[in-house]
Scaffold this motif. Structure first.
Motif, PDB file in Angstrom:
ATOM      1  N   SER A  86       0.726  -1.076   0.250  1.00  0.00           N
ATOM      2  CA  SER A  86       0.334  -0.030  -0.212  1.00  0.00           C
ATOM      3  C   SER A  86       0.833   1.737   0.388  1.00  0.00           C
ATOM      4  N   VAL A  87       0.426   2.049  -0.752  1.00  0.00           N
ATOM      5  CA  VAL A  87       1.170   3.500  -0.596  1.00  0.00           C
ATOM      6  C   VAL A  87      -0.201   5.077  -0.567  1.00  0.00           C
ATOM      7  N   THR A  88      -1.170   4.495  -0.349  1.00  0.00           N
ATOM      8  CA  THR A  88      -2.278   5.170   0.217  1.00  0.00           C
ATOM      9  C   THR A  88      -1.444   6.511   0.891  1.00  0.00           C
ATOM     10  N   GLY A  89      -0.869   6.818   1.974  1.00  0.00           N
ATOM     11  CA  GLY A  89      -0.449   7.739   2.358  1.00  0.00           C
ATOM     12  C   GLY A  89       0.042   8.419   1.440  1.00  0.00           C
ATOM     13  N   GLN A  90       1.285   7.833   1.168  1.00  0.00           N
ATOM     14  CA  GLN A  90       2.075   8.740  -0.088  1.00  0.00           C
ATOM     15  C   GLN A  90       1.287   9.612  -1.374  1.00  0.00           C
ATOM     16  N   VAL A  91       0.291   8.618  -1.378  1.00  0.00           N
ATOM     17  CA  VAL A  91      -0.355   8.774  -2.887  1.00  0.00           C
ATOM     18  C   VAL A  91      -1.091  10.689  -2.110  1.00  0.00           C
ATOM     19  N   LEU A  92      -1.936  10.638  -1.220  1.00  0.00           N
ATOM     20  CA  LEU A  92      -2.442  11.225  -0.604  1.00  0.00           C
ATOM     21  C   LEU A  92      -1.698  12.339  -0.458  1.00  0.00           C
ATOM     22  N   LYS A  93      -0.618  12.395   0.042  1.00  0.00           N
ATOM     23  CA  LYS A  93       0.159  13.597   0.399  1.00  0.00           C
ATOM     24  C   LYS A  93       0.168  13.948  -1.142  1.00  0.00           C
ATOM     25  N   MET A  94       0.482  13.080  -1.769  1.00  0.00           N
ATOM     26  CA  MET A  94       1.013  13.951  -3.225  1.00  0.00           C
ATOM     27  C   MET A  94      -0.449  14.889  -4.244  1.00  0.00           C
ATOM     28  N   MET A  95      -1.624  14.040  -4.023  1.00  0.00           N
ATOM     29  CA  MET A  95      -2.417  14.894  -4.254  1.00  0.00           C
ATOM     30  C   MET A  95      -2.941  15.962  -3.807  1.00  0.00           C
ATOM     31  N   ALA A  96      -2.873  16.487  -2.222  1.00  0.00           N
ATOM     32  CA  ALA A  96      -3.327  16.870  -1.998  1.00  0.00           C
ATOM     33  C   ALA A  96      -1.844  18.657  -2.767  1.00  0.00           C
ATOM     34  N   ALA A  97      -1.205  18.020  -3.147  1.00  0.00           N
ATOM     35  CA  ALA A  97      -0.059  19.523  -3.546  1.00  0.00           C
ATOM     36  C   ALA A  97      -0.459  19.754  -5.366  1.00  0.00           C
ATOM     37  N   LYS A  98      -1.493  19.039  -5.673  1.00  0.00           N
ATOM     38  CA  LYS A  98      -2.387  19.667  -7.068  1.00  0.00           C
ATOM     39  C   LYS A  98      -1.408  19.625  -8.022  1.00  0.00           C
ATOM     40  N   PRO A  99      -0.409  18.817  -7.913  1.00  0.00           N
ATOM     41  CA  PRO A  99       1.057  18.599  -9.405  1.00  0.00           C
ATOM     42  C   PRO A  99       0.231  18.704 -10.450  1.00  0.00           C
ATOM     43  N   ASP A 100       0.891  19.268 -11.441  1.00  0.00           N
ATOM     44  CA  ASP A 100       0.600  19.058 -13.249  1.00  0.00           C
ATOM     45  C   ASP A 100       0.960  18.269 -13.421  1.00  0.00           C
ATOM     46  N   ALA A 101       1.566  17.424 -12.586  1.00  0.00           N
ATOM     47  CA  ALA A 101       1.956  15.503 -13.446  1.00  0.00           C
ATOM     48  C   ALA A 101       2.714  14.890 -11.998  1.00  0.00           C
ATOM     49  N   VAL A 102       2.723  13.825 -12.118  1.00  0.00           N
ATOM     50  CA  VAL A 102       3.872  12.168 -11.503  1.00  0.00           C
ATOM     51  C   VAL A 102       4.403  11.523 -12.304  1.00  0.00           C
ATOM     52  N   LEU A 103       5.766  11.388 -10.968  1.00  0.00           N
ATOM     53  CA  LEU A 103       6.996  10.951 -11.377  1.00  0.00           C
ATOM     54  C   LEU A 103       6.656   9.684 -10.474  1.00  0.00           C
TER      55      LEU A 103
END
Length: 389
Positions: free
Chosen positions: A203-220
């Protein structure tokens, strides 16, 4: 005519025959292969093994024996395997491993036994900074710098201003973070999140929620093989709609199968072999890449080519190019031959392999340049050419 020999003469003849057989055996080239065909990196190792099974059984008029061992994606096993290959099997050269942690674990062993190694793992840390241990190690995959250059160029050309990063919590992820963060800054791309996960995480749910909260144009996502699927699936499940980039480590059939529709439209840097037939006609390695793809797919089926198969075939071409030079100095099975083989590989010039053109030196044990990468995309469950080259 029947000849009768005395016991002492018969013993002498048998001893002479044994020496002759031993000499013949030593004249045979022995190549030790250490791959991850089980464990988290099995998707990578299996593809490499498929290519290695196509390697010719003779190089420069010498018979070749290949000894293939599985390290189960474990650095400790990799060390045990390579110790066996070098001290018991007396191989002339090592090919593999597939993962950066395993390759780094082997630096001391190959240097101690003075056995050249052609790694199939990606991180530049395997061959940099050059020192006494790394002098015995060469690497087929492109450095992270090659791949981040074209990846960040694509981002900049397509209006990406902010990126969230998630990578393996090991040398592969750290290598990508180091190179990507430098080039992102140069291209005025702001990194708004920086996360890590283990290859074995479920599971990487915690990490993904943090990333999405930052509203990035893209994810690497800086992962490789099937474990690189997890963050992407989680992003899609959580409703992320913007562009997702991966690294060249994903170019395996297992990634496509596990990812399914969730990895559609993924962009990633890759070696030319993965998209060989679609490369621009002017591409300097298209013919060699396409020829290898045809050979590989004739054996394993259409659309089965991967980054890792291309790297493994390149390793054969690198060794085959060096062996005739080494044979001028010594015969297989000797320290002198290993030394000569190492020197010959280090002096490789203008060798076209499926993934690029190799020009090595005492300070560069990869030898690839910007001709070694393009951008690929996943469309219709296949890897296709997208950009560059």
């Amino acid at each position: 005519m029947t000849r009768v020999y005395s016991c002492s003469l018969r013993a002498a003849i048998l001893a002479a025959m044994a020496v002759a057989c031993a000499t013949t055996a030593q004249a045979q080239i022995r190549i030790g292969v250490n791959l991850s065909t089980t464990g988290p990196a099995a998707a990578i190792g299996s593809s490499s093994k498929n290519a290695i099974l196509l390697w010719p059984k003779e190089i420069a008029g010498k018979k070749v024996e290949y000894i293939i061992l599985d390290d189960a994606t474990d650095p400790g096993n990799a060390v045990k395997n390579v110790r066996k290959l070098t001290t018991e099997e007396k191989v002339d050269i090592i090919v593999g491993p597939n993962t950066t942690p395993n390759a780094l674990a082997l630096l001391e062993t190959v240097a101690e036994t003075e056995t050249p190694m052609v790694a199939l793992a990606a991180s530049a840390s395997i061959v940099e900074p050059m020192d006494a241990k790394r002098a015995w190690v060469f690497k087929m995959p492109q450095n992270d710098t090659h791949m981040t250059t074209i990846l960040t160029q694509h981002m900049a050309d397509h209006g990406v201003k902010t990126v969230a990063f998630i990578g393996f919590a090991d040398a592969y992820g750290e290598g990508w973070w180091r190179e990507f963060s430098k080039l992102a800054e140069l291209r005025h791309i702001r990194i708004v999140a920086n996360e890590r996960y283990a290859r074995t995480d479920t599971s990487v749910t915690g990490q993904v929620l943090k990333m999405m909260a930052a509203k990035p144009d893209a994810v690497l996502i800086a992962g490789s093989g099937s474990p690189a699927v997890l963050p992407q699936k989680t992003l899609i499940e959580r409703g992320y709609k913007s562009q997702i980039y991966q690294t060249h480590g994903i170019a395996s059939l297992e990634f496509l199968k596990l990812g399914g529709k969730d990895v559609e439209n993924t962009l990633f840097p890759t070696g030319p072999a993965v998209v060989a037939r679609q490369l621009p006609e002017k591409n300097a390695v298209k013919k060699v890449s396409a020829d290898f793809v045809q050979k590989y797919e004739a054996a394993y089926g259409a659309n089965t080519i991967t980054q890792f198969a291309g790297d493994a075939w390149g390793a054969y071409m690198l060794i085959a190019n060096a062996v005739p030079v080494a044979l001028k100095s010594a015969q297989p099975g000797s320290k002198a031959f290993r030394l000569a083989l190492r020197a010959a590989i280090e002096n490789t010039r203008e060798l076209v392999v499926p993934q690029g053109i190799i020009n090595m030196s005492a300070t560069d044990h990869v030898g690839l340049d910007q001709r070694s990468r393009v951008m690929g995309k996943i469309e219709g469950g296949k890897f296709v050419y997208a950009y560059g080259g």
